[in-house]
Design a protein around this motif. Structure first.
Motif, PDB file in Angstrom:
ATOM      1  N   GLN A 161       4.138  14.056  -1.135  1.00 60.11           N
ATOM      2  CA  GLN A 161       4.010  13.631   0.259  1.00 60.11           C
ATOM      3  C   GLN A 161       2.617  13.118   0.555  1.00 60.11           C
ATOM      4  OE1 GLN A 161       6.392  13.230   2.395  1.00 60.11           O
ATOM      5  NE2 GLN A 161       5.028  12.561   4.041  1.00 60.11           N
ATOM      6  N   GLU A 162       1.614  13.736  -0.005  1.00 54.50           N
ATOM      7  CA  GLU A 162       0.230  13.310   0.226  1.00 54.50           C
ATOM      8  C   GLU A 162       0.012  11.886  -0.278  1.00 54.50           C
ATOM      9  OE1 GLU A 162      -4.312  14.665  -1.005  1.00 54.50           O
ATOM     10  OE2 GLU A 162      -2.675  16.113  -1.158  1.00 54.50           O
ATOM     11  N   THR A 163       0.597  11.583  -1.430  1.00 54.69           N
ATOM     12  CA  THR A 163       0.484  10.228  -1.987  1.00 54.69           C
ATOM     13  C   THR A 163       1.195   9.224  -1.092  1.00 54.69           C
ATOM     14  OG1 THR A 163       0.404  11.142  -4.226  1.00 54.69           O
ATOM     15  CG2 THR A 163       0.919   8.798  -4.018  1.00 54.69           C
ATOM     16  N   LYS A 164       2.351   9.590  -0.581  1.00 56.03           N
ATOM     17  CA  LYS A 164       3.097   8.703   0.310  1.00 56.03           C
ATOM     18  C   LYS A 164       2.288   8.414   1.577  1.00 56.03           C
ATOM     19  CE  LYS A 164       7.624   9.155   0.669  1.00 56.03           C
ATOM     20  NZ  LYS A 164       8.978   9.737   0.838  1.00 56.03           N
ATOM     21  N   GLU A 165       1.708   9.453   2.144  1.00 59.53           N
ATOM     22  CA  GLU A 165       0.922   9.266   3.362  1.00 59.53           C
ATOM     23  C   GLU A 165      -0.281   8.360   3.100  1.00 59.53           C
ATOM     24  OE1 GLU A 165      -0.126  13.020   5.014  1.00 59.53           O
ATOM     25  OE2 GLU A 165       1.954  13.628   5.358  1.00 59.53           O
ATOM     26  N   ALA A 166      -0.876   8.490   1.939  1.00 59.65           N
ATOM     27  CA  ALA A 166      -2.052   7.679   1.611  1.00 59.65           C
ATOM     28  C   ALA A 166      -1.704   6.204   1.418  1.00 59.65           C
ATOM     29  CB  ALA A 166      -2.725   8.223   0.349  1.00 59.65           C
ATOM     30  N   HIS A 167      -0.438   5.909   1.108  1.00 58.88           N
ATOM     31  CA  HIS A 167      -0.054   4.534   0.802  1.00 58.88           C
ATOM     32  C   HIS A 167       1.033   4.007   1.739  1.00 58.88           C
ATOM     33  CE1 HIS A 167      -2.464   4.145  -2.887  1.00 58.88           C
ATOM     34  NE2 HIS A 167      -2.262   5.440  -3.012  1.00 58.88           N
ATOM     35  N   SER A 168       1.117   4.580   2.930  1.00 59.22           N
ATOM     36  CA  SER A 168       2.054   4.061   3.932  1.00 59.22           C
ATOM     37  C   SER A 168       1.678   2.651   4.344  1.00 59.22           C
ATOM     38  CB  SER A 168       2.056   4.961   5.174  1.00 59.22           C
ATOM     39  OG  SER A 168       2.382   6.271   4.871  1.00 59.22           O
ATOM     40  N   PHE A 169       0.395   2.339   4.286  1.00 53.76           N
ATOM     41  CA  PHE A 169      -0.069   1.038   4.748  1.00 53.76           C
ATOM     42  C   PHE A 169       0.637  -0.103   4.032  1.00 53.76           C
ATOM     43  CE2 PHE A 169      -2.780  -2.697   4.312  1.00 53.76           C
ATOM     44  CZ  PHE A 169      -3.043  -2.989   5.648  1.00 53.76           C
ATOM     45  N   GLU A 170       0.812   0.039   2.709  1.00 54.76           N
ATOM     46  CA  GLU A 170       1.433  -1.038   1.947  1.00 54.76           C
ATOM     47  C   GLU A 170       2.837  -1.362   2.467  1.00 54.76           C
ATOM     48  OE1 GLU A 170      -0.519   1.207   0.698  1.00 54.76           O
ATOM     49  OE2 GLU A 170      -1.851   0.291  -0.791  1.00 54.76           O
ATOM     50  N   VAL A 171       3.562  -0.334   2.905  1.00 58.68           N
ATOM     51  CA  VAL A 171       4.915  -0.530   3.420  1.00 58.68           C
ATOM     52  C   VAL A 171       4.877  -1.193   4.800  1.00 58.68           C
ATOM     53  CG1 VAL A 171       7.089   0.587   4.005  1.00 58.68           C
ATOM     54  CG2 VAL A 171       5.698   1.483   2.131  1.00 58.68           C
ATOM     55  N   VAL A 172       4.002  -0.703   5.663  1.00 60.19           N
ATOM     56  CA  VAL A 172       3.930  -1.240   7.021  1.00 60.19           C
ATOM     57  C   VAL A 172       3.400  -2.674   7.000  1.00 60.19           C
ATOM     58  CG1 VAL A 172       2.926  -0.924   9.316  1.00 60.19           C
ATOM     59  CG2 VAL A 172       3.662   1.063   7.994  1.00 60.19           C
ATOM     60  N   GLU A 173       2.402  -2.933   6.160  1.00 57.91           N
ATOM     61  CA  GLU A 173       1.913  -4.306   6.032  1.00 57.91           C
ATOM     62  C   GLU A 173       3.028  -5.238   5.560  1.00 57.91           C
ATOM     63  OE1 GLU A 173      -1.828  -6.628   3.958  1.00 57.91           O
ATOM     64  OE2 GLU A 173      -0.711  -5.189   2.727  1.00 57.91           O
ATOM     65  N   SER A 174       3.796  -4.782   4.604  1.00 63.08           N
ATOM     66  CA  SER A 174       4.900  -5.607   4.089  1.00 63.08           C
ATOM     67  C   SER A 174       5.941  -5.850   5.174  1.00 63.08           C
ATOM     68  CB  SER A 174       5.540  -4.922   2.880  1.00 63.08           C
ATOM     69  OG  SER A 174       4.587  -4.736   1.839  1.00 63.08           O
ATOM     70  N   ALA A 175       6.256  -4.809   5.942  1.00 65.79           N
ATOM     71  CA  ALA A 175       7.217  -4.954   7.036  1.00 65.79           C
ATOM     72  C   ALA A 175       6.719  -5.959   8.064  1.00 65.79           C
ATOM     73  CB  ALA A 175       7.467  -3.598   7.694  1.00 65.79           C
ATOM     74  N   ALA A 176       5.434  -5.896   8.366  1.00 66.75           N
ATOM     75  CA  ALA A 176       4.856  -6.817   9.358  1.00 66.75           C
ATOM     76  C   ALA A 176       4.976  -8.261   8.882  1.00 66.75           C
ATOM     77  CB  ALA A 176       3.395  -6.463   9.615  1.00 66.75           C
ATOM     78  N   ARG A 177       4.684  -8.506   7.604  1.00 64.49           N
ATOM     79  CA  ARG A 177       4.772  -9.874   7.087  1.00 64.49           C
ATOM     80  C   ARG A 177       6.214 -10.383   7.109  1.00 64.49           C
ATOM     81  NH1 ARG A 177      -0.098 -12.594   6.644  1.00 64.49           N
ATOM     82  NH2 ARG A 177       1.097 -14.132   5.428  1.00 64.49           N
ATOM     83  N   VAL A 178       7.174  -9.500   6.848  1.00 66.93           N
ATOM     84  CA  VAL A 178       8.583  -9.899   6.903  1.00 66.93           C
ATOM     85  C   VAL A 178       8.964 -10.285   8.326  1.00 66.93           C
ATOM     86  CG1 VAL A 178      10.969  -9.126   6.608  1.00 66.93           C
ATOM     87  CG2 VAL A 178       9.257  -8.523   4.900  1.00 66.93           C
ATOM     88  N   VAL A 179       8.606  -9.415   9.288  1.00 67.11           N
ATOM     89  CA  VAL A 179       8.949  -9.677  10.687  1.00 67.11           C
ATOM     90  C   VAL A 179       8.311 -10.979  11.164  1.00 67.11           C
ATOM     91  CG1 VAL A 179       8.611  -8.878  13.072  1.00 67.11           C
ATOM     92  CG2 VAL A 179       9.354  -7.262  11.303  1.00 67.11           C
ATOM     93  N   VAL A 180       7.018 -11.130  10.914  1.00 63.35           N
ATOM     94  CA  VAL A 180       6.320 -12.326  11.381  1.00 63.35           C
ATOM     95  C   VAL A 180       6.880 -13.571  10.685  1.00 63.35           C
ATOM     96  CG1 VAL A 180       4.089 -13.502  11.584  1.00 63.35           C
ATOM     97  CG2 VAL A 180       4.239 -11.036  11.971  1.00 63.35           C
ATOM     98  N   GLY A 181       7.215 -13.452   9.401  1.00 61.84           N
ATOM     99  CA  GLY A 181       7.806 -14.584   8.692  1.00 61.84           C
ATOM    100  C   GLY A 181       9.109 -15.036   9.325  1.00 61.84           C
ATOM    101  N   TYR A 182       9.972 -14.081   9.655  1.00 58.47           N
ATOM    102  CA  TYR A 182      11.227 -14.421  10.330  1.00 58.47           C
ATOM    103  C   TYR A 182      10.962 -15.059  11.695  1.00 58.47           C
ATOM    104  CZ  TYR A 182      14.496 -12.000   7.153  1.00 58.47           C
ATOM    105  OH  TYR A 182      15.272 -11.630   6.085  1.00 58.47           O
ATOM    106  N   LEU A 183      10.009 -14.501  12.424  1.00 63.28           N
ATOM    107  CA  LEU A 183       9.702 -15.031  13.759  1.00 63.28           C
ATOM    108  C   LEU A 183       9.174 -16.459  13.686  1.00 63.28           C
ATOM    109  CD1 LEU A 183       8.010 -11.898  15.374  1.00 63.28           C
ATOM    110  CD2 LEU A 183      10.300 -12.772  15.854  1.00 63.28           C
TER     111      LEU A 183
END
Length: 572
Positions: free
Chosen positions: A508-530
């Motif tokens: 869990q500690e590793t996941k929390e430390a690397h949540s950014f990579e997932v959220v950044e990827s999600a943001a690029r997907v959303v903005v790309g679609y928009l």
């Protein structure tokens, strides 16, 4: 700074307003079938006089607001911004003194009715939907952040429309509007910033009145503006210290009842008063129910503030891009404008397309709020409307932190490039880029750092990507009309692989430390679609938007590929 009407000269923002937004999806919902106009015919309430009675009237009303805001921001505020920044604030024996130039333009905004834009008409506000509020904030922030913060702070009190009693709404909201009050969030303390469940400011009830004791830090414009009154919407403990978040309640405290102990000396937003305030048996007025302060009311207030920061990032980058572009076309080196130098042109092109993406996200986040918020306005709704409203509420709860994180980080990134275009000149105070650069730095810190936003978004993304999840349904909704785009298909596939890889990380500690990579990827997907959707809808600038999309999608492929490599390494 460039002097012009910042709405009428912003082709991208105008295209959103006139071509890209389907107002038929928002106006009838927001205006509740034009109930304010119908009510005006019955009671002649002057607060409802300008309420629209149909779609065209609503659009014309919103357009006039944007034109008025664009004029004040671009013609007047832009010309005093550097003066206000250089003069800054003075603190004398508990009194905060703002530059007169700042006071004068704040009055212009209030005289135009732009202070209470966030409030409903029944209380004396403009009654504009969230998408218009987002655009207004962008226009204002383009000219100056400190001045905009002072004017826009009143919007924080819109949370009272949600959680205050009818009696409190009628007493306080019209008073805030007529008195041009400033409003601040009384959350952080010297020892507790984001750790709000552990704050120690205490509220005690005596003879049916509440009195607060404690110290709050980082209280923006808690002092008011040169005699203009202010209030603090304060989080204080009514339960025991061990009761955590459930022991916290929400109060109004007027600035005449607390002491401003000092103001911070800051890197940027130098004319925005960041105060340390002291409550000593200060009278407070309980908002809503005791014990609901953090878990319900403050979270709602923070969501509005985060949308505002999304607009701030967009406004600052718009200013930086336009100033850098102007300089690049006028600055002659090696016998030609530096705009013609490929390395410089590349920076400007990236600024332009990333700014277009930021604006798409800003508008979409506000749209998601408009799609659900007004279903909770005490109306009778059908089961289908209720289902739709709950869907968009879940989307908004994920999209709001994504929008705040993404636009604030891109703001810092792109203003950095804007200053680079000016070279050594950009590093001096002779040009506005230096002020914009300093002001940009706060955007990914206040109202919840990027790390806090990532933490707020990660659950909605990962659980929402289940086969029946809300975020997956939302992405499918965005993808309509762009199914044949091979770049987007590859990006979406990469994103789904990233989510699966992230879920497979055991620690869990590793996941929390690397949540950014997932959220950044999600943001690029959303903005790309928009951006792709905007291109498909565009009439006047389809070719330009096609160019933007190609460059944006290529960058997204690189970013998501790198994120997948990082996460796979953690699993292996």
């Amino acid at each position: 700074m460039i002097q012009s009407n910042y709405f009428q000269t912003n082709e991208d923002l105008k295209e959103h307003f006139y071509e890209l937004i389907d107002w038929n999806e928002i106006v009838p919902i927001y205006e509740n079938n034009y109930s304010d106009s119908k009510l005006y015919l019955e009671n002649n309430n002057p607060r409802l006089e300008y309420a629209p009675s149909n779609l065209d009237e609503a659009k014309s009303f919103y357009e006039e607001i944007l034109k008025s805001c664009g004029e004040i921001s671009g013609i007047y505020v832009s010309q005093v911004a550097s003066v206000v920044d250089s003069k800054g604030l003075k603190f004398d024996n508990g009194n905060v003194i703002h530059p007169q130039e700042m006071v004068d333009v704040i009055k212009m905004y209030h005289d135009a009715g732009l202070g209470p834009v966030a409030f409903k008409r029944r209380y004396g506000g403009l009654g504009a939907p969230s998408m218009i509020k987002a655009m207004i904030a962008e226009l204002m922030y383009r000219s100056d952040s400190s001045i905009t913060i002072a004017v826009g702070s009143m919007g924080l009190a819109a949370i009272l429309e949600v959680c205050a009693s009818d009696e409190m709404k009628e007493e306080w909201i019209p008073k805030l509007i007529s008195g041009n009050y400033t409003v601040t969030m009384g959350l952080s303390e010297p020892d507790f910033g984001s750790d709000l469940p552990n704050i120690t400011t205490k509220a005690i009830k005596k003879d049916e009145k509440w009195y607060l004791t404690g110290t709050k830090r980082f209280q923006t414009v808690a002092c008011g503006v040169n005699g203009i009154p202010g209030i603090t919407l304060t989080l204080a403990r009514t339960g025991t210290q061990e009761s955590g978040a459930r022991g916290l309640s929400f109060f109004i405290v007027e600035n005449k009842d607390y002491v401003v102990q000092g103001i911070e000396k800051k890197l940027g937003i130098k004319a925005s008063a960041t105060c340390e305030t002291v409550f000593e048996n200060s009278e407070g007025y309980l908002v809503g129910k005791e014990g609901f302060g953090l878990v319900k009311y403050v979270m709602g207030m923070l969501n509005g503030a985060r949308l505002s920061v999304s607009s701030q990032g967009t406004g600052i980058v718009t200013a930086a891009y336009e100033e850098a572009l102007k300089y690049a076309k006028e600055r002659i080196q090696f016998g030609k404008p530096i705009y013609e130098i490929p390395a410089v042109r590349r920076m400007l092109d990236r600024m332009e397309r990333e700014l277009a993406g930021m604006r798409c996200l800003m508008v979409e986040a506000a749209y998601s709020v408009d799609k659900y918020y007004w279903y909770e306005d005490g109306r009778t709704v059908t089961p289908e409307e209720s289902k739709l409203g709950k869907f968009w509420e879940k989307v908004a709860n994920t999209l709001t932190p994504i929008s705040k994180y993404y636009n604030s980080e891109m703001c810092n990134d792109l203003v950095y490039d804007g200053l680079q275009v000016l070279g050594g000149a950009g590093y001096t105070e002779d040009y506005d880029l230096s002020r914009l650069y300093r002001d940009a730095r706060i955007t990914n810190i206040y109202d919840g750092t990027t790390q806090i936003q990532v933490n707020a978004a990660i659950g909605g993304i990962t659980s929402g990507m289940s086969p029946t999840g809300t975020f997956r349904s939302y992405l499918d909704h965005l993808a309509k009309g762009s199914e044949s785009n091979s770049q987007l298909t590859e990006i979406r596939s990469l994103f789904e692989s990233i989510v699966d890889t992230y879920k497979s990380i055991e620690k869990q500690e590793t996941k929390e430390a690397h949540s950014f990579e997932v959220v950044e990827s999600a943001a690029r997907v959303v903005v790309g679609y928009l951006m792709e959707r905007a291109k498909n809808k565009s009439i006047s600038r389809k070719e330009l938007r096609t160019t933007w999309c190609k460059g944006f999608h290529l960058d997204s492929l690189a970013i998501l590929s790198a994120n997948q490599i990082k996460l796979k390494h953690l699993v292996n």
